[in-house]
Each structure stands twice: as C-alpha cells, then as structure tokens.
Design a protein around this motif. Sequence first.
Motif, mmCIF file in Angstrom:
data_model
loop_
_atom_site.group_PDB
_atom_site.id
_atom_site.type_symbol
_atom_site.label_atom_id
_atom_site.label_comp_id
_atom_site.label_asym_id
_atom_site.label_seq_id
_atom_site.Cartn_x
_atom_site.Cartn_y
_atom_site.Cartn_z
ATOM 1 N N GLY A 1 0.815 -1.208 0.000
ATOM 2 C CA GLY A 1 0.000 0.000 0.000
ATOM 3 C C GLY A 1 0.847 1.256 0.000
ATOM 4 O O GLY A 1 2.022 1.243 0.353
ATOM 5 N N LEU A 2 0.260 2.314 -0.453
ATOM 6 C CA LEU A 2 0.961 3.582 -0.468
ATOM 7 C C LEU A 2 1.112 4.102 0.955
ATOM 8 O O LEU A 2 0.241 3.914 1.794
ATOM 9 N N SER A 3 2.202 4.770 1.212
ATOM 10 C CA SER A 3 2.463 5.321 2.534
ATOM 11 C C SER A 3 1.613 6.564 2.751
ATOM 12 O O SER A 3 1.387 7.354 1.839
ATOM 13 N N LYS A 4 1.157 6.741 3.962
ATOM 14 C CA LYS A 4 0.408 7.937 4.316
ATOM 15 C C LYS A 4 1.341 9.010 4.860
ATOM 16 O O LYS A 4 0.912 10.090 5.216
ATOM 17 N N LEU A 5 2.651 8.701 4.912
ATOM 18 C CA LEU A 5 3.615 9.663 5.416
ATOM 19 C C LEU A 5 3.998 10.646 4.316
ATOM 20 O O LEU A 5 4.202 10.261 3.171
ATOM 21 N N THR A 6 4.130 11.897 4.703
ATOM 22 C CA THR A 6 4.579 12.912 3.757
ATOM 23 C C THR A 6 6.104 12.919 3.723
ATOM 24 O O THR A 6 6.754 12.341 4.601
ATOM 25 N N ALA A 7 6.659 13.581 2.729
ATOM 26 C CA ALA A 7 8.119 13.691 2.633
ATOM 27 C C ALA A 7 8.670 14.385 3.882
ATOM 28 O O ALA A 7 9.717 14.008 4.416
ATOM 29 N N GLU A 8 7.953 15.391 4.361
ATOM 30 C CA GLU A 8 8.396 16.126 5.557
ATOM 31 C C GLU A 8 8.397 15.219 6.795
ATOM 32 O O GLU A 8 9.337 15.237 7.586
ATOM 33 N N SER A 9 7.350 14.398 6.954
ATOM 34 C CA SER A 9 7.302 13.522 8.123
ATOM 35 C C SER A 9 8.356 12.423 8.043
ATOM 36 O O SER A 9 8.912 12.017 9.058
ATOM 37 N N LEU A 10 8.676 11.952 6.829
ATOM 38 C CA LEU A 10 9.751 10.968 6.679
ATOM 39 C C LEU A 10 11.103 11.573 7.039
ATOM 40 O O LEU A 10 11.927 10.938 7.700
ATOM 41 N N THR A 11 11.336 12.810 6.620
ATOM 42 C CA THR A 11 12.579 13.499 6.971
ATOM 43 C C THR A 11 12.693 13.657 8.476
ATOM 44 O O THR A 11 13.748 13.424 9.061
ATOM 45 N N ASP A 12 11.589 14.031 9.114
ATOM 46 C CA ASP A 12 11.583 14.185 10.570
ATOM 47 C C ASP A 12 11.836 12.840 11.256
ATOM 48 O O ASP A 12 12.589 12.760 12.225
ATOM 49 N N LEU A 13 11.247 11.789 10.746
ATOM 50 C CA LEU A 13 11.451 10.452 11.302
ATOM 51 C C LEU A 13 12.914 10.039 11.205
ATOM 52 O O LEU A 13 13.491 9.487 12.148
ATOM 53 N N LEU A 14 13.542 10.334 10.076
ATOM 54 C CA LEU A 14 14.965 10.013 9.919
ATOM 55 C C LEU A 14 15.835 10.810 10.881
ATOM 56 O O LEU A 14 16.804 10.285 11.432
ATOM 57 N N ARG A 15 15.484 12.070 11.120
ATOM 58 C CA ARG A 15 16.238 12.878 12.082
ATOM 59 C C ARG A 15 16.123 12.296 13.490
ATOM 60 O O ARG A 15 17.102 12.224 14.225
ATOM 61 N N VAL A 16 14.931 11.875 13.864
ATOM 62 C CA VAL A 16 14.731 11.281 15.192
ATOM 63 C C VAL A 16 15.532 9.987 15.308
ATOM 64 O O VAL A 16 16.175 9.725 16.325
ATOM 65 N N ALA A 17 15.533 9.179 14.248
ATOM 66 C CA ALA A 17 16.299 7.930 14.266
ATOM 67 C C ALA A 17 17.788 8.215 14.406
ATOM 68 O O ALA A 17 18.499 7.516 15.140
ATOM 69 N N GLU A 18 18.281 9.240 13.710
ATOM 70 C CA GLU A 18 19.693 9.614 13.840
ATOM 71 C C GLU A 18 20.007 10.075 15.253
ATOM 72 O O GLU A 18 21.057 9.749 15.799
#
Length: 107
Positions: A50-67
């Motif tokens: 299925g297509l992701s419901k996450l926006t590009a901005e929320s994915l970027t934020d998620l990656l920052r939190v993971a880092e």
Amino acid sequence: MHPLFGRRFSLVSIISSLHEDGHVFVAYRDGMLLCLPLACTTLAPSRSPGLSKLTAESLTDLLRVAEDCEALRDCIHSSLSSLDAPACPGAAVHPGRSLLDSSGGAV
C-alpha cells in the motif's frame, strides 16, 4: 486454519476475466474437482504494498529522530566503556525537540 491451507493440488484449469475475480479448478480426490478463488492460491499475482500515508516532511523528521536515537545510543555505549569520556559530540539536539538524559532532565 482452513483444512485445505498449505495443501498442494494438481491444477486442472484457471478461469479469469477482467471484470471478476478468477477461479482455479484443482483435482482433489477420486476425480473430484474443487473450484477455488484464485486469490486464495499462490497463483494469484502478488499484491503491491500500500501507499504510505507519510509525507516527505514527516519521513525526513522520522529520519532525524532515528539519527538522534543512534547518536544517543553511541554516546551511552562510549560513556559506559569509559567513564572519563568527554560529552558525546554526535548527540545533536534539533530545535523544538529535546532528548532526556539518564537523570530525567532535558539535554
């Protein structure tokens, strides 16, 4: 589980059309044929994820939190291995967020 789950049958025929779901006929026993929905077999085309419901901005934020979490984990491991180690420079704090240290305060 369904009694037929995981069993293998000889394929007799496949019936499919553009307007309805397909079916397969398989040899069961003593000349009996079973009509099974194609979607219930391994012959069905794999479904695309299925297509992701996450926006590009929320994915970027998620990656920052993971880092941040990875940097914090590395800092904790290095602090445990050497209690005289200086503060971990890799644990960056981004504006609008704070990390909690082991004493419960904000870093």
